[in-house]
Motif scaffolding. Structure first.
Motif, PDB file in Angstrom:
ATOM      1  N   LEU A  90       0.827  -1.212   0.000  1.00  0.00           N
ATOM      2  CA  LEU A  90       0.000   0.000   0.000  1.00  0.00           C
ATOM      3  C   LEU A  90       0.857   1.256   0.000  1.00  0.00           C
ATOM      4  N   LEU A  91       1.983   1.205   0.701  1.00  0.00           N
ATOM      5  CA  LEU A  91       2.884   2.352   0.757  1.00  0.00           C
ATOM      6  C   LEU A  91       3.422   2.686  -0.627  1.00  0.00           C
TER       7      LEU A  91
ATOM      8  N   MET B 137      -0.675   7.666  -6.399  1.00  0.00           N
ATOM      9  CA  MET B 137      -1.734   8.550  -5.929  1.00  0.00           C
ATOM     10  C   MET B 137      -1.208   9.977  -5.806  1.00  0.00           C
ATOM     11  N   ALA B 138      -2.144  10.925  -5.658  1.00  0.00           N
ATOM     12  CA  ALA B 138      -1.775  12.334  -5.537  1.00  0.00           C
ATOM     13  C   ALA B 138      -1.191  12.593  -4.154  1.00  0.00           C
ATOM     14  N   LEU B 139       0.033  13.106  -4.122  1.00  0.00           N
ATOM     15  CA  LEU B 139       0.659  13.468  -2.857  1.00  0.00           C
ATOM     16  C   LEU B 139       0.336  14.901  -2.463  1.00  0.00           C
ATOM     17  N   LEU B 140       0.037  15.728  -3.443  1.00  0.00           N
ATOM     18  CA  LEU B 140      -0.376  17.107  -3.208  1.00  0.00           C
ATOM     19  C   LEU B 140      -1.565  17.430  -4.101  1.00  0.00           C
ATOM     20  N   ASP B 141      -2.387  18.365  -3.651  1.00  0.00           N
ATOM     21  CA  ASP B 141      -3.470  18.926  -4.469  1.00  0.00           C
ATOM     22  C   ASP B 141      -3.254  20.431  -4.510  1.00  0.00           C
ATOM     23  N   VAL B 142      -3.077  20.977  -5.708  1.00  0.00           N
ATOM     24  CA  VAL B 142      -2.771  22.401  -5.866  1.00  0.00           C
ATOM     25  C   VAL B 142      -3.966  23.093  -6.511  1.00  0.00           C
ATOM     26  N   ALA B 143      -4.436  24.173  -5.858  1.00  0.00           N
ATOM     27  CA  ALA B 143      -5.594  24.918  -6.349  1.00  0.00           C
ATOM     28  C   ALA B 143      -5.296  26.404  -6.344  1.00  0.00           C
ATOM     29  N   ALA B 144      -6.081  27.157  -7.122  1.00  0.00           N
ATOM     30  CA  ALA B 144      -5.872  28.607  -7.216  1.00  0.00           C
ATOM     31  C   ALA B 144      -6.256  29.314  -5.924  1.00  0.00           C
ATOM     32  N   ASN B 145      -7.177  28.733  -5.144  1.00  0.00           N
ATOM     33  CA  ASN B 145      -7.545  29.284  -3.844  1.00  0.00           C
ATOM     34  C   ASN B 145      -8.082  28.160  -2.976  1.00  0.00           C
TER      35      ASN B 145
ATOM     36  N   LEU C  95      10.017   5.888  11.000  1.00  0.00           N
ATOM     37  CA  LEU C  95       9.766   7.262  11.429  1.00  0.00           C
ATOM     38  C   LEU C  95      10.576   8.257  10.605  1.00  0.00           C
ATOM     39  N   SER C  96      11.802   7.875  10.242  1.00  0.00           N
ATOM     40  CA  SER C  96      12.620   8.747   9.391  1.00  0.00           C
ATOM     41  C   SER C  96      11.993   8.898   8.007  1.00  0.00           C
ATOM     42  N   ALA C  97      11.435   7.795   7.477  1.00  0.00           N
ATOM     43  CA  ALA C  97      10.769   7.856   6.174  1.00  0.00           C
ATOM     44  C   ALA C  97       9.579   8.811   6.220  1.00  0.00           C
ATOM     45  N   TRP C  98       8.805   8.751   7.315  1.00  0.00           N
ATOM     46  CA  TRP C  98       7.663   9.665   7.437  1.00  0.00           C
ATOM     47  C   TRP C  98       8.138  11.116   7.527  1.00  0.00           C
TER      48      TRP C  98
ATOM     49  N   PHE D 217      -0.501  11.086   0.446  1.00  0.00           N
ATOM     50  CA  PHE D 217       0.244  11.336   1.671  1.00  0.00           C
ATOM     51  C   PHE D 217      -0.433  10.683   2.868  1.00  0.00           C
ATOM     52  N   TRP D 218      -1.746  10.822   2.964  1.00  0.00           N
ATOM     53  CA  TRP D 218      -2.448  10.281   4.128  1.00  0.00           C
ATOM     54  C   TRP D 218      -2.378   8.757   4.161  1.00  0.00           C
ATOM     55  N   LEU D 219      -2.497   8.128   2.996  1.00  0.00           N
ATOM     56  CA  LEU D 219      -2.388   6.668   2.978  1.00  0.00           C
ATOM     57  C   LEU D 219      -0.959   6.227   3.263  1.00  0.00           C
ATOM     58  N   ALA D 220       0.020   6.928   2.690  1.00  0.00           N
ATOM     59  CA  ALA D 220       1.422   6.583   2.949  1.00  0.00           C
ATOM     60  C   ALA D 220       1.761   6.773   4.423  1.00  0.00           C
TER      61      ALA D 220
END
Length: 385
Positions: free
Chosen positions: A19-20, A27-35, A84-87, A117-120
């Motif tokens: 799963l990691l 999967m999306a690690l970030l979501d970027v939006a205009a606002n 923990l270092s990986a996180w 990110f949340w699943l990882a």
């Protein structure tokens, strides 16, 4: 049984590792939006300019390898450090990538943590938890939580997470968040302070324990929102009947109805814990204490309570975690706390504002659970010896 358990743990670790990998690279690690109100565009690891995702994978693999080939304690401790270092690397890498992306966008742009990110993070923390369970070191879980929390605070204060929208929301509401945390702790702590003496008095009412059990169990089936509404109406009726109470600061809305409602929910675990603790002592030990001439008060202080201490601490642990969670709903009737930030985020359709209120609640609950679990284990070890 031992054979089956030994085969279950490696498969669980491999499943979490699979799963990691899927969350990091698919999967999306970030979501970027205009606002903050618009849905974001996903950013996956393949678009990163940082090397952090590769390092996260390498550290995770190292944790799995050392956990599998080294002895239980040594391998577990090293694996815990790797996970923990990986996180930590994952979080810092996302912070750096978010800062890079939003630097070329308008000021209102936001980079939120994505589902990957949340699943990882869940997978890494599950692997870390497995390593802690493997070591079986007393207090190791609490130390791991403190280490992760300390890193998070240091990274936040050091500016490593400033590119994330969660940090932007916090910077805009710093004082409000600190005030909400203090209100939340006062609300939860006040409810416990009300519930403990009430549970003690109910436990001393020996002739009506059946009725007491029915009442405190019945409270649990009432939805929390319904109980809050009923108490608002009840307190309002009392204040109309006795207006002088308003001069004492009582109000139908605010912390008082919330304190009463939360305390009512805490009665069951506390009452059960007290009853179990009082019955924990061996009757032979009670008889021996009486034969030595000890009074009932001395037997309670020297025999019953020490032997029942683990049960008392366990009941307090359950009540503390339950109180921190229920205090969130106090914001619905003007009691303040972190629930106010959570519900503000819901009203504005702002996920990061919701997280700004929810994350401290989770951390406070984990801290209460971990610290009181360590105290409970210490009590068991002490009185078992």
């Amino acid at each position: 049984m031992r054979h089956a358990t030994g085969h279950r743990a490696p498969w669980a670790g491999l499943f979490a590792a699979g799963l990691l990998v899927a969350s990091l690279h698919g999967m999306a690690l970030l979501d970027v939006a205009a606002n903050r109100l618009l849905p974001g565009d996903p950013v996956r690891a393949s678009a990163f300019h940082e090397w952090s995702i590769g390092l996260v994978s390498l550290l995770s693999l190292a944790g799995l390898v050392v956990g599998a080939i080294l002895p239980r304690r040594t391998g577990g401790l090293l694996a815990l450090g790797f996970f923990l270092s990986a996180w930590a690397v994952l979080l810092l890498g996302l912070g750096a990538e978010a800062a890079r992306i939003v630097s070329s966008m308008p000021p209102a742009a936001r980079a939120s943590l994505g589902s990957g990110f949340w699943l990882a993070s869940s997978c890494l923390l599950a692997l870390a938890g497995g390593s802690i369970a493997r070591v079986r070191g007393r207090g190791l879980g609490v130390l791991a939580i403190l280490a992760a929390s300390g890193f998070l605070v240091a990274a936040w204060r050091g500016g490593g997470l400033d590119g994330l929208s969660l940090a932007v929301e916090y910077a805009a509401r710093r004082e409000a968040v600190h005030e909400a945390i203090a209100e939340h702790l006062l609300l939860a702590g006040g409810a416990i302070a009300l519930a403990i003496p009430a549970a003690v008095l109910l436990s001393l009412w020996r002739s009506a324990q059946g009725l007491v059990g029915l009442l405190v169990s019945g409270v649990q089936v009432i939805p929390a929102v319904a109980l809050l509404g009923a108490l608002v109406a009840l307190v309002g009726g009392v204040l109309r009947a006795v207006p002088a109470l308003r001069d004492l600061g009582l109000s139908a809305l605010g912390p008082w109805p919330a304190l009463l409602a939360i305390a009512a929910y805490l009665l069951l675990p506390l009452w059960r814990g007290i009853g179990t603790a009082l019955g924990a002592a061996d009757p032979a030990a009670i008889d021996a204490a009486e034969a030595m001439g000890l009074t009932k008060a001395q037997i309670l202080a020297r025999v019953t309570l020490p032997l029942g201490a683990p049960m008392l601490v366990g009941a307090l642990r359950v009540a503390a975690v339950q109180s921190l969670g229920l205090a969130t709903l106090g914001a619905l009737i003007g009691a303040g706390g972190l629930g106010r930030i959570v519900f503000d985020g819901m009203a504005q359709f702002a996920p990061d504002l919701i997280l700004l209120g929810a994350i401290p609640i989770i951390l406070l609950s984990l801290a209460a659970e971990g610290s009181l679990s360590a105290v409970e284990a210490s009590c068991r070890a002490r009185w078992r010896a």
